[in-house]
Design an enzyme around this catalytic site. Sequence first.
Site, PDB file in Angstrom:
ATOM      1  CG  ASP A  31      -7.480  11.415 -36.564  1.00 22.88           C
ATOM      2  OD1 ASP A  31      -6.847  12.481 -36.757  1.00 22.88           O
ATOM      3  OD2 ASP A  31      -8.648  11.391 -36.158  1.00 22.88           O
ATOM      4  CB  ILE A  32      -4.852  13.761 -40.932  1.00 26.20           C
ATOM      5  CG1 ILE A  32      -6.017  14.655 -40.567  1.00 26.20           C
ATOM      6  CG2 ILE A  32      -5.141  12.932 -42.175  1.00 26.20           C
ATOM      7  CD1 ILE A  32      -6.299  15.751 -41.588  1.00 26.20           C
ATOM      8  N   GLY A  94     -18.244  16.436 -28.938  1.00 27.08           N
ATOM      9  CA  GLY A  94     -16.916  16.436 -29.547  1.00 27.08           C
ATOM     10  C   GLY A  94     -16.880  16.022 -31.007  1.00 27.08           C
ATOM     11  CD  GLN A  95     -20.817  13.660 -35.189  1.00 27.34           C
ATOM     12  OE1 GLN A  95     -21.766  13.705 -34.416  1.00 27.34           O
ATOM     13  NE2 GLN A  95     -20.872  13.061 -36.358  1.00 27.34           N
ATOM     14  CB  SER A  96     -14.877  17.989 -35.469  1.00 22.85           C
ATOM     15  OG  SER A  96     -14.030  16.895 -35.726  1.00 22.85           O
ATOM     16  CG  HIS A 101     -16.058   9.552 -37.098  1.00 20.59           C
ATOM     17  ND1 HIS A 101     -16.920  10.625 -37.272  1.00 20.59           N
ATOM     18  CD2 HIS A 101     -15.062  10.011 -36.299  1.00 20.59           C
ATOM     19  CE1 HIS A 101     -16.474  11.673 -36.614  1.00 20.59           C
ATOM     20  NE2 HIS A 101     -15.350  11.327 -36.002  1.00 20.59           N
ATOM     21  CG  HIS A 103     -12.231   8.946 -32.746  1.00 18.91           C
ATOM     22  ND1 HIS A 103     -11.323   9.800 -33.331  1.00 18.91           N
ATOM     23  CD2 HIS A 103     -13.432   9.561 -32.825  1.00 18.91           C
ATOM     24  CE1 HIS A 103     -11.947  10.892 -33.738  1.00 18.91           C
ATOM     25  NE2 HIS A 103     -13.231  10.768 -33.440  1.00 18.91           N
TER      26      HIS A 103
END
Length: 115
Positions: A31-32, A94-96, A101, A103
């Site tokens: 994750d960035i 909370g999905q952006s 996907h 986490h």
Amino acid sequence: MTEDCLFCQMVAGTIKPDTVYEDDDILAFRDIHPQSPVHVLIIPKRHITTLNDITDADTSLMGRLLLTAKQIAEKMEIAESGYRAVISCNRGGGQSVFHLHAHLLGGRRMKWPPG
């Protein structure tokens, strides 16, 4: 594949993620904006918008997604100390990024409730 989807662009190779695992169906990358020392996103290469969009035909793929999380946790040496695997669904959950996907979070003690 959806052209405007960030994760589909990663699958296509247009955007290069920091890949930790890849096979024919799954891509996993760091994750960035990590929320823990280990924060890996694990995605199906086929575009599925949300968890609400999976069907019985996706049973094997979703199982492989979770098995991949376990294997990455072992590889990154967080399996024994503990980790969290999270799939958020829709904005309220909370999905952006609207490409399903998981986490994988670890390397520190997780709190409950998660918030």
